[in-house]
Design an enzyme around this catalytic site. Structure first.
Site, PDB file in Angstrom:
ATOM      1  N   LYS A 193       0.858  -1.177   0.000  1.00 42.41           N
ATOM      2  CA  LYS A 193       0.000   0.000   0.000  1.00 42.41           C
ATOM      3  C   LYS A 193       0.897   1.230   0.000  1.00 42.41           C
ATOM      4  O   LYS A 193       1.724   1.419   0.893  1.00 42.41           O
ATOM      5  CB  LYS A 193      -0.882  -0.033   1.258  1.00 42.41           C
ATOM      6  N   PRO A 222      -0.847   3.261  -4.651  1.00 37.13           N
ATOM      7  CA  PRO A 222      -0.953   4.511  -3.870  1.00 37.13           C
ATOM      8  C   PRO A 222      -2.362   5.095  -3.822  1.00 37.13           C
ATOM      9  O   PRO A 222      -2.526   6.261  -3.426  1.00 37.13           O
ATOM     10  CB  PRO A 222       0.006   5.439  -4.624  1.00 37.13           C
ATOM     11  N   ASN A 269      -8.917  -0.815  -8.366  1.00 35.92           N
ATOM     12  CA  ASN A 269     -10.166  -1.042  -7.645  1.00 35.92           C
ATOM     13  C   ASN A 269     -10.742   0.306  -7.259  1.00 35.92           C
ATOM     14  O   ASN A 269     -11.496   0.436  -6.311  1.00 35.92           O
ATOM     15  CB  ASN A 269      -9.988  -1.951  -6.421  1.00 35.92           C
ATOM     16  N   HIS A 320     -10.250  -7.751  -5.019  1.00 36.11           N
ATOM     17  CA  HIS A 320      -9.870  -6.762  -4.016  1.00 36.11           C
ATOM     18  C   HIS A 320     -10.344  -7.221  -2.648  1.00 36.11           C
ATOM     19  O   HIS A 320     -11.361  -7.894  -2.537  1.00 36.11           O
ATOM     20  CB  HIS A 320     -10.558  -5.442  -4.379  1.00 36.11           C
ATOM     21  N   ASN A 322     -10.869  -5.745   1.435  1.00 40.91           N
ATOM     22  CA  ASN A 322     -10.799  -4.680   2.420  1.00 40.91           C
ATOM     23  C   ASN A 322     -11.036  -5.332   3.773  1.00 40.91           C
ATOM     24  O   ASN A 322     -11.567  -6.425   3.814  1.00 40.91           O
ATOM     25  CB  ASN A 322     -11.922  -3.681   2.116  1.00 40.91           C
TER      26      ASN A 322
HETATM   27  O1  LIG Z   1      -6.555  -1.977  -2.829  1.00 39.49           O
HETATM   28  C1  LIG Z   1      -7.067  -1.054  -2.234  1.00 39.49           C
HETATM   29  O2  LIG Z   1      -7.127   0.037  -2.746  1.00 39.49           O
HETATM   30  C2  LIG Z   1      -7.594  -1.273  -0.899  1.00 39.49           C
HETATM   31  O3  LIG Z   1      -7.432  -2.307  -0.349  1.00 39.49           O
HETATM   32  C3  LIG Z   1      -8.311  -0.201  -0.254  1.00 39.49           C
HETATM   33  C4  LIG Z   1      -8.284  -0.349   1.236  1.00 39.49           C
HETATM   34  O4  LIG Z   1      -9.204   0.510   1.807  1.00 39.49           O
HETATM   35  C5  LIG Z   1      -6.907  -0.173   1.814  1.00 39.49           C
HETATM   36  O5  LIG Z   1      -6.233   0.862   1.203  1.00 39.49           O
HETATM   37  C6  LIG Z   1      -6.969   0.115   3.264  1.00 39.49           C
HETATM   38  O6  LIG Z   1      -7.779  -0.541   3.934  1.00 39.49           O
HETATM   39  O7  LIG Z   1      -6.197   0.938   3.745  1.00 39.49           O
HETATM   40 MG   LIG Z   2      -6.324  -0.454  -4.630  1.00 42.39          MG
END
Ligand SMILES: O=C([O-])C(=O)C[C@H](O)[C@@H](O)C(=O)[O-]
Ligand SMILES: [Mg+2]
Length: 421
Positions: A193, A222, A269, A320, A322
């Site tokens: 990330k 990013p 995503n 994806h 979360n």
């Molecule tokens: O691939 C992504 O963008 C994510 O997994 C979004 C998420 O919200 C992730 O950034 C997080 O949980 O910090």
């Molecule tokens: Mg992403």
């Protein structure tokens, strides 16, 4: 029609689950994040499980849908979309107001919010149907084409927090985190990330990973924090080691421009998260891989519809993840098992989640999860754990009931604003 398949009752349980202080471009994860557990109970006494985002806006849509479902068949999953639209009422005024509160999941439309709720009901209906028929969910989706689904390690810069991972604020910390993921889970590919520190520091982290794990697939995401020129500069620096760059810049136009000027594949995503966004993004070749979040795409059948479109247009597909629990992970794994064109390891946040509402935590071996052939999703609800996490939600004064990473960051650093490069 078999009366055993009629919905008798729907139970909604909002919960707060603990989450480590993971950093992203919108701030930091709150210590607790909301999820919603949906149980659909049939007249045959079978309970089906679903899980989705648990913020207030989702709960507000789930409650009337739960009220309208009893009396309908669990087989009628296509009917859920119209029922959800009927019961939703007028869209909230903020529904189309750009990005979601956590700012990381692309557009926020009334449809997408509703689909995220429908997905949990669809999963719960399929789980109940599968349990009643003695069939796994993948069989209800046409059958699995693989016995295992591969997942990728999800690396984050993070503060120390109270978890046992410690801080990861530089390339050495990121590599140490990756080594633990490699050792304990066997993940082959690594996603970092990004958008947290200046791009040079994140380039250094990817370089350090490439050195520590030669030849392994590496991804950097990013969340749209870079300009087109910064994205291109990063792509030039890392083109020899990246499997793909994920959402380097925000919006289809910027993604299309980057895609036209680099050979590094772009994944998303954020810029393709709804069917409405597909025609333009595919026509402009803005993305080579779509990372499907089955929640906001509207469930497992819709994930397969997305897969068919991607296949038709020669766009890759992955999934994806979360912050979520074992119910959603099981749902992801069941649908991923049915997708022939899945050529990239799926994301998973799951190792960051130490709490769960399923009785048995899934175990990753060599970075993979075995596809369950047990009836339904193949998971059982731990009612005691659910009650504990629900009590936490009930006792919360509202601070954590809606995920807001920027607010969590400002609680520590009041003057903080998101950086853009
Ligand atoms: O691939 C992504 O963008 C994510 O997994 C979004 C998420 O919200 C992730 O950034 C997080 O949980 O910090
Ligand atoms: Mg992403």
């Amino acid at each position: 029609m078999d009366a055993k398949l009629i919905v008798d009752e729907v139970r909604l349980t909002p919960i707060l689950i603990s989450d480590p202080p993971l950093l992203n471009t919108q701030g930091v994860h709150q210590p607790f994040t909301p999820r919603l557990v949906v149980e659909v109970i049939t007249r045959g006494g079978v309970s089906g499980l679903g899980e989705t985002y648990g913020d207030g806006v989702y709960l507000g849509l789930a409650r009337p849908l739960a009220g309208a479902l009893p009396g309908r068949m669990v087989t009628d999953v296509n009917g859920l979309f119209a029922l959800a639209a009927e019961t939703a009422g007028a869209p909230r005024q903020d529904a189309d107001a750009g990005v979601d509160a956590s700012g990381l999941r692309g557009v926020r439309t009334a449809d997408k919010l509703r689909l995220s709720v429908v997905s949990a009901f669809e999963t719960a209906c399929l789980d109940a149907l599968g349990k009643t028929l003695g069939l796994p969910v993948h069989a209800l989706l046409g059958g699995k084409v693989r016995d295992e689904v591969e997942y990728s390690a999800y690396l984050f810069h993070k503060w120390a927090g109270t978890d046992d991972w410690g801080a990861a604020l530089d390339p050495a910390g990121v590599v140490a985190q990756a080594r633990r993921f490699d050792r304990e889970y066997g993940f082959r590919s690594f996603k970092l990330k990004g958008g947290v520190f200046e791009p040079e520091r994140e380039i250094a982290a990817i370089r350090a990973l490439a050195e520590a794990f030669p030849g392994r697939p590496l991804r950097l995401d990013p969340n749209g924090a870079w300009s087109v020129e910064t994205s291109l500069a990063v792509a030039r620096e890392l083109k020899d080691v990246l499997e793909y760059l994920e959402d380097p810049a925000s919006g289809t136009a910027a993604m299309a421009e980057i895609a036209a000027r680099t050979d590094v594949p772009l994944a998303t995503n954020m810029c393709v998260t709804t069917f409405e966004e597909i025609p333009r993004a595919f026509a402009e070749n803005a993305v080579r891989i779509v990372l499907c979040d089955h929640h906001y795409w509207g469930g497992l059948h819709r994930t397969r519809e997305l897969a068919a479109l991607c296949r038709t247009f020669g766009v890759g597909l992955s999934m994806h993840s979360n912050t979520h629990l074992g119910i959603s992970l099981a749902a992801m794994t069941q649908v991923a098992a049915t997708l022939p064109g899945l050529h990239h390891a799926c994301d998973t946040h799951y190792p960051w989640q130490t709490e769960d509402v399923v009785t048995t935590r899934p175990v990753f071996r060599a970075g993979r999860l075995a596809v369950s052939d047990a009836p339904g999703l193949g998971v059982d609800l731990d009612r005691e754990a659910l009650a504990v996490l629900h009590r936490r939600w009930l006792e919360d004064d509202g601070t954590y009931r809606d995920r807001d990473d920027a607010a969590a960051m400002r609680a520590v650093d009041p003057g903080w604003t998101p950086s853009r490069w």
